[in-house]
Design a protein around this motif. Structure first.
Motif, PDB file in Angstrom:
ATOM      1  N   ARG A 189     -10.804  18.338  -3.697  1.00  0.00           N
ATOM      2  CA  ARG A 189     -10.074  17.570  -4.817  1.00  0.00           C
ATOM      3  C   ARG A 189      -9.578  16.576  -3.956  1.00  0.00           C
ATOM      4  NH1 ARG A 189      -6.326  21.244  -3.762  1.00  0.00           N
ATOM      5  NH2 ARG A 189      -4.700  20.604  -1.922  1.00  0.00           N
ATOM      6  N   GLU A 190     -10.028  16.539  -2.471  1.00  0.00           N
ATOM      7  CA  GLU A 190     -10.121  15.170  -2.041  1.00  0.00           C
ATOM      8  C   GLU A 190     -10.670  14.219  -2.539  1.00  0.00           C
ATOM      9  OE1 GLU A 190      -9.515  15.861   2.963  1.00  0.00           O
ATOM     10  OE2 GLU A 190     -12.090  15.092   2.360  1.00  0.00           O
ATOM     11  N   ALA A 191     -11.986  14.371  -2.118  1.00  0.00           N
ATOM     12  CA  ALA A 191     -13.274  13.980  -3.042  1.00  0.00           C
ATOM     13  C   ALA A 191     -13.277  13.143  -4.491  1.00  0.00           C
ATOM     14  CB  ALA A 191     -14.594  14.618  -2.540  1.00  0.00           C
ATOM     15  N   LEU A 192     -12.253  13.902  -5.318  1.00  0.00           N
ATOM     16  CA  LEU A 192     -11.836  13.581  -6.632  1.00  0.00           C
ATOM     17  C   LEU A 192     -10.897  12.726  -6.547  1.00  0.00           C
ATOM     18  CD1 LEU A 192     -12.403  17.494  -8.869  1.00  0.00           C
ATOM     19  CD2 LEU A 192     -13.999  15.677  -8.490  1.00  0.00           C
ATOM     20  N   LEU A 193     -10.489  13.101  -5.478  1.00  0.00           N
ATOM     21  CA  LEU A 193      -8.713  11.665  -5.806  1.00  0.00           C
ATOM     22  C   LEU A 193      -9.312  10.329  -5.298  1.00  0.00           C
ATOM     23  CD1 LEU A 193      -5.871  14.295  -4.105  1.00  0.00           C
ATOM     24  CD2 LEU A 193      -6.307  13.480  -6.971  1.00  0.00           C
ATOM     25  N   LEU A 194     -10.580  10.618  -4.557  1.00  0.00           N
ATOM     26  CA  LEU A 194     -10.535   9.308  -4.047  1.00  0.00           C
ATOM     27  C   LEU A 194     -11.658   8.614  -4.476  1.00  0.00           C
ATOM     28  CD1 LEU A 194     -11.047   9.934   0.372  1.00  0.00           C
ATOM     29  CD2 LEU A 194      -9.536   8.732  -0.755  1.00  0.00           C
ATOM     30  N   ARG A 195     -12.697   9.970  -5.409  1.00  0.00           N
ATOM     31  CA  ARG A 195     -13.420   8.717  -6.419  1.00  0.00           C
ATOM     32  C   ARG A 195     -12.964   8.961  -7.410  1.00  0.00           C
ATOM     33  NH1 ARG A 195     -17.276   6.435  -7.536  1.00  0.00           N
ATOM     34  NH2 ARG A 195     -19.492   7.352  -8.591  1.00  0.00           N
ATOM     35  N   PHE A 196     -12.759   9.358  -8.205  1.00  0.00           N
ATOM     36  CA  PHE A 196     -11.401   9.093  -9.223  1.00  0.00           C
ATOM     37  C   PHE A 196      -9.921   8.442  -9.387  1.00  0.00           C
ATOM     38  CE2 PHE A 196     -14.858  12.386  -9.651  1.00  0.00           C
ATOM     39  CZ  PHE A 196     -15.592  12.185 -10.958  1.00  0.00           C
ATOM     40  N   GLY A 197      -9.446   9.015  -8.766  1.00  0.00           N
ATOM     41  CA  GLY A 197      -8.091   8.159  -8.697  1.00  0.00           C
ATOM     42  C   GLY A 197      -7.994   7.292  -8.053  1.00  0.00           C
ATOM     43  N   GLU A 198      -8.140   7.361  -6.163  1.00  0.00           N
ATOM     44  CA  GLU A 198      -8.722   5.614  -6.048  1.00  0.00           C
ATOM     45  C   GLU A 198     -10.307   4.495  -6.599  1.00  0.00           C
ATOM     46  OE1 GLU A 198      -6.488   4.168  -4.115  1.00  0.00           O
ATOM     47  OE2 GLU A 198      -5.256   5.534  -4.642  1.00  0.00           O
ATOM     48  N   GLY A 199      -9.948   5.130  -6.766  1.00  0.00           N
ATOM     49  CA  GLY A 199     -11.840   4.273  -7.389  1.00  0.00           C
ATOM     50  C   GLY A 199     -12.963   4.362  -6.342  1.00  0.00           C
ATOM     51  N   MET A 200     -12.693   4.831  -5.193  1.00  0.00           N
ATOM     52  CA  MET A 200     -13.309   4.359  -4.189  1.00  0.00           C
ATOM     53  C   MET A 200     -14.805   4.459  -4.550  1.00  0.00           C
ATOM     54  SD  MET A 200     -12.087   5.444  -1.015  1.00  0.00           S
ATOM     55  CE  MET A 200     -10.017   5.309   0.078  1.00  0.00           C
ATOM     56  N   ASP A 201     -16.038   3.979  -4.004  1.00  0.00           N
ATOM     57  CA  ASP A 201     -17.728   4.481  -4.665  1.00  0.00           C
ATOM     58  C   ASP A 201     -17.387   5.347  -2.758  1.00  0.00           C
ATOM     59  OD1 ASP A 201     -17.792   2.571  -1.798  1.00  0.00           O
ATOM     60  OD2 ASP A 201     -18.088   0.922  -2.560  1.00  0.00           O
ATOM     61  N   TYR A 202     -19.327   6.064  -3.152  1.00  0.00           N
ATOM     62  CA  TYR A 202     -19.857   6.838  -1.913  1.00  0.00           C
ATOM     63  C   TYR A 202     -19.430   6.591  -0.323  1.00  0.00           C
ATOM     64  CZ  TYR A 202     -20.083  10.236  -5.656  1.00  0.00           C
ATOM     65  OH  TYR A 202     -19.878  11.597  -6.487  1.00  0.00           O
ATOM     66  N   ALA A 203     -19.759   4.990  -0.175  1.00  0.00           N
ATOM     67  CA  ALA A 203     -19.696   4.108   1.102  1.00  0.00           C
ATOM     68  C   ALA A 203     -18.042   4.450   1.469  1.00  0.00           C
ATOM     69  CB  ALA A 203     -20.373   2.759   1.098  1.00  0.00           C
ATOM     70  N   GLN A 204     -17.822   3.809   0.822  1.00  0.00           N
ATOM     71  CA  GLN A 204     -15.974   3.848   1.006  1.00  0.00           C
ATOM     72  C   GLN A 204     -14.566   5.390   1.423  1.00  0.00           C
ATOM     73  OE1 GLN A 204     -14.447   1.508  -1.925  1.00  0.00           O
ATOM     74  NE2 GLN A 204     -14.371  -0.038  -1.195  1.00  0.00           N
TER      75      GLN A 204
ATOM     76  N   TYR B 244       0.444  -1.334  -0.317  1.00  0.00           N
ATOM     77  CA  TYR B 244       0.585   0.644   0.215  1.00  0.00           C
ATOM     78  C   TYR B 244       0.727   1.253  -0.342  1.00  0.00           C
ATOM     79  CZ  TYR B 244      -3.956  -2.882   0.731  1.00  0.00           C
ATOM     80  OH  TYR B 244      -5.229  -3.965   0.179  1.00  0.00           O
ATOM     81  N   TYR B 245       1.952   0.812  -0.208  1.00  0.00           N
ATOM     82  CA  TYR B 245       2.765   2.193   0.620  1.00  0.00           C
ATOM     83  C   TYR B 245       2.203   3.283  -1.296  1.00  0.00           C
ATOM     84  CZ  TYR B 245       6.702   5.781   0.738  1.00  0.00           C
ATOM     85  OH  TYR B 245       7.340   7.249   0.917  1.00  0.00           O
ATOM     86  N   ASP B 246       2.597   3.027  -1.828  1.00  0.00           N
ATOM     87  CA  ASP B 246       2.399   3.748  -3.394  1.00  0.00           C
ATOM     88  C   ASP B 246       0.742   4.482  -3.681  1.00  0.00           C
ATOM     89  OD1 ASP B 246       5.368   2.695  -4.110  1.00  0.00           O
ATOM     90  OD2 ASP B 246       4.371   1.829  -6.292  1.00  0.00           O
ATOM     91  N   ALA B 247      -0.010   3.450  -3.116  1.00  0.00           N
ATOM     92  CA  ALA B 247      -0.989   4.185  -3.455  1.00  0.00           C
ATOM     93  C   ALA B 247      -1.271   5.509  -2.101  1.00  0.00           C
ATOM     94  CB  ALA B 247      -2.388   3.008  -2.521  1.00  0.00           C
ATOM     95  N   CYS B 248      -0.558   5.586  -0.812  1.00  0.00           N
ATOM     96  CA  CYS B 248      -0.995   5.788   0.268  1.00  0.00           C
ATOM     97  C   CYS B 248       0.560   7.363  -0.670  1.00  0.00           C
ATOM     98  CB  CYS B 248      -0.243   5.682   0.737  1.00  0.00           C
ATOM     99  SG  CYS B 248      -1.029   4.255   2.433  1.00  0.00           S
ATOM    100  N   TRP B 249       1.388   7.323  -1.605  1.00  0.00           N
ATOM    101  CA  TRP B 249       2.362   8.300  -1.750  1.00  0.00           C
ATOM    102  C   TRP B 249       1.748   8.855  -2.691  1.00  0.00           C
ATOM    103  CZ3 TRP B 249       4.342   9.880  -5.940  1.00  0.00           C
ATOM    104  CH2 TRP B 249       4.946  11.187  -5.550  1.00  0.00           C
ATOM    105  N   ARG B 250       0.893   8.193  -3.657  1.00  0.00           N
ATOM    106  CA  ARG B 250       0.497   8.578  -4.812  1.00  0.00           C
ATOM    107  C   ARG B 250      -0.607   9.561  -4.396  1.00  0.00           C
ATOM    108  NH1 ARG B 250      -0.328   4.399  -7.427  1.00  0.00           N
ATOM    109  NH2 ARG B 250       1.545   4.661  -8.121  1.00  0.00           N
ATOM    110  N   TYR B 251      -1.771   9.386  -3.098  1.00  0.00           N
ATOM    111  CA  TYR B 251      -3.008  10.493  -2.880  1.00  0.00           C
ATOM    112  C   TYR B 251      -1.886  10.948  -1.908  1.00  0.00           C
ATOM    113  CZ  TYR B 251      -6.533  11.906  -0.192  1.00  0.00           C
ATOM    114  OH  TYR B 251      -7.490  12.774   0.296  1.00  0.00           O
ATOM    115  N   ALA B 252      -1.199  11.366  -1.451  1.00  0.00           N
ATOM    116  CA  ALA B 252      -1.019  12.514  -0.515  1.00  0.00           C
ATOM    117  C   ALA B 252       0.232  13.021  -1.982  1.00  0.00           C
ATOM    118  CB  ALA B 252       0.730  12.335   0.488  1.00  0.00           C
TER     119      ALA B 252
END
Lengths: 191, 211
Positions: free
Chosen positions: B164-179, B58-66
């Motif tokens: 920005r936080e919402a867009l990155l999680l939604r489209f970058g990480e591909g999370m659904d709204y519950a996640q 998970y390091y890359d995913a965390c670094w990328r979001y940050a």
């Protein structure tokens, strides 16, 4: 293509897939520098593995870097060791894959119907359940890596919770008061 | 205390070539395909190999979001490392029925928010308070950071942090709204609004650049 079509269109839960993919691709284009990544992961694992239970909340690693400078030697030793291990012509004793105080144990139990193997030693009170080992795929090799303080440690392997076995290729403890056991000497970071 | 050891009943032998040593990143351990929950159990038991693989995973995913959130490599590294240190220190409190990734991102999102607040305080010492608008939640609008030199990056950096936080999680990480709701602590309806407004604002900024 107009640039504004790069932006995802949100309508409820619906997303225009092509635009979302573009934003996602831009997002995924960011990568940590490989050297910094490896160094960061090494520091995280070493810092955590050597932390005592209940240790205080960690401090920022940018400042912790100076305090952990001595660990750099361990990391360098680990890299050198791993490169040697990439083409090992001769078998190694089970405790020889050591990262200074990060020590990997493994044992090969061929042609046996084994369901569970654990590492037990003076470092965990000889608890046959405290340190379950991980089976390497479908092989007969069982492994675990743990952090050990410098010093001499006596250990053995526990098969299926009842059978105590040792690695015949690893150094054997001189005193067998409690039965056969292996021994390992872990050097300090400065040794 | 250990009882008497019986005589060794099975001869243990070393494999010809120790398995697991060909993986450069982690010569001690191989956990390909192992579920997160199992890695967590092993890491809790003191297995440093499992601990390393969990971080590797998970390091890359965390670094990328940050990085996309903060726009600075050093800040992203700090946030990712602080996130993992806190997560690993709290591993005993992790409940296996929840997803490790979402649990980790809960910590990461908070670390990034803290980093933005710290940055805001640092900048306040040097910049007139009238120069940047203050957001409703007390955070300043992010100054365009020195991220990748492209227009999309700069436009995303100009969004309000919550958008920005919402867009990155939604489209970058591909999370659904519950996640996303788990990771941010915000309601799903609030997150949908942030995503919609973020998209609208982003579209507006990029359209201006086009003209």
């Amino acid at each position: 293509m107009r640039r504004d079509t790069h932006v995802p269109q949100e309508s409820g839960d619906d997303v225009v897939t092509g635009d979302a993919m573009m934003l996602r691709q831009w997002y995924l284009d960011a990568h940590p520098l490989p050297a910094a990544r490896e160094s960061a992961i090494d520091r995280l694992v070493l810092t955590r593995a050597m932390a005592k239970p209940g240790a205080a909340s960690p401090t920022r690693l940018r400042t912790l870097w100076a305090a952990t400078a001595s660990l750099a030697a361990c990391i360098l030793a680990a890299v050198a060791l791993s490169s040697r291990m990439s083409s090992p012509p001769a078998p190694l004793p089970s405790a020889a894959l050591s990262y200074a105080r990060l020590v990997a144990f493994e044992v090969h139990l061929p042609s046996r119907s084994v369901h569970h193997v654990a590492l037990a030693g003076d470092f965990n009170g000889w608890d046959p359940h405290a340190m379950p080992m991980h089976r390497e795929g479908a092989s007969d090799v069982w492994k675990i890596a743990i952090a050990l303080p410098p010093g001499r440690h006596v250990y053995s392997f526990v098969v299926d919770g009842t059978e105590w076995v040792i690695d015949p290729l690893a150094p054997r403890a001189e005193r067998d008061d409690l039965g056969p056991a292996n021994v390992i000497a872990v050097s300090g970071a400065g040794d | 205390m250990r009882g008497a050891l019986p005589a060794m009943t099975a001869r243990t032998e070393r494999p010809e070539s120790p398995p697991g040593v060909t993986k450069r990143a982690n010569p001690l351990f191989s956990s390909v395909g192992m579920p997160d929950a199992e890695l967590v159990v092993r890491a809790r038991a003191g297995d440093a190999g499992a601990l390393r693989d969990l971080v590797e995973r998970y390091y890359d995913a965390c670094w990328r979001y940050a990085y996309r959130m903060l726009g600075d490599r050093a800040d992203a590294e700090d946030a990712a490392q602080e996130t993992f240190l806190r997560a690993l220190a709290a591993l005993a409190t992790y409940e296996e029925r929840s997803q490790f990734r979402e649990w980790l991102f809960t910590i990461l999102v908070n670390q990034c928010r803290n980093a933005l607040v710290s940055r805001s305080r640092r900048e306040r010492r040097f910049v007139s308070s009238d120069e940047f608008p203050v957001q409703e939640h007390g955070l300043r609008a992010a100054e365009p950071p020195a991220m990748a030199d492209d227009e999309l990056a700069q436009a995303v950096a100009r969004l309000e942090p919550e958008q920005r936080e919402a867009l990155l999680l939604r489209f970058g990480e591909g999370m659904d709204y519950a996640q996303m709701s788990l990771a941010t602590g915000a309601s799903q309806s609030a997150l949908k609004m942030r995503v919609k407004r973020g998209c609208d604002r982003l579209r507006g900024m990029l359209a201006r650049i086009d003209r």
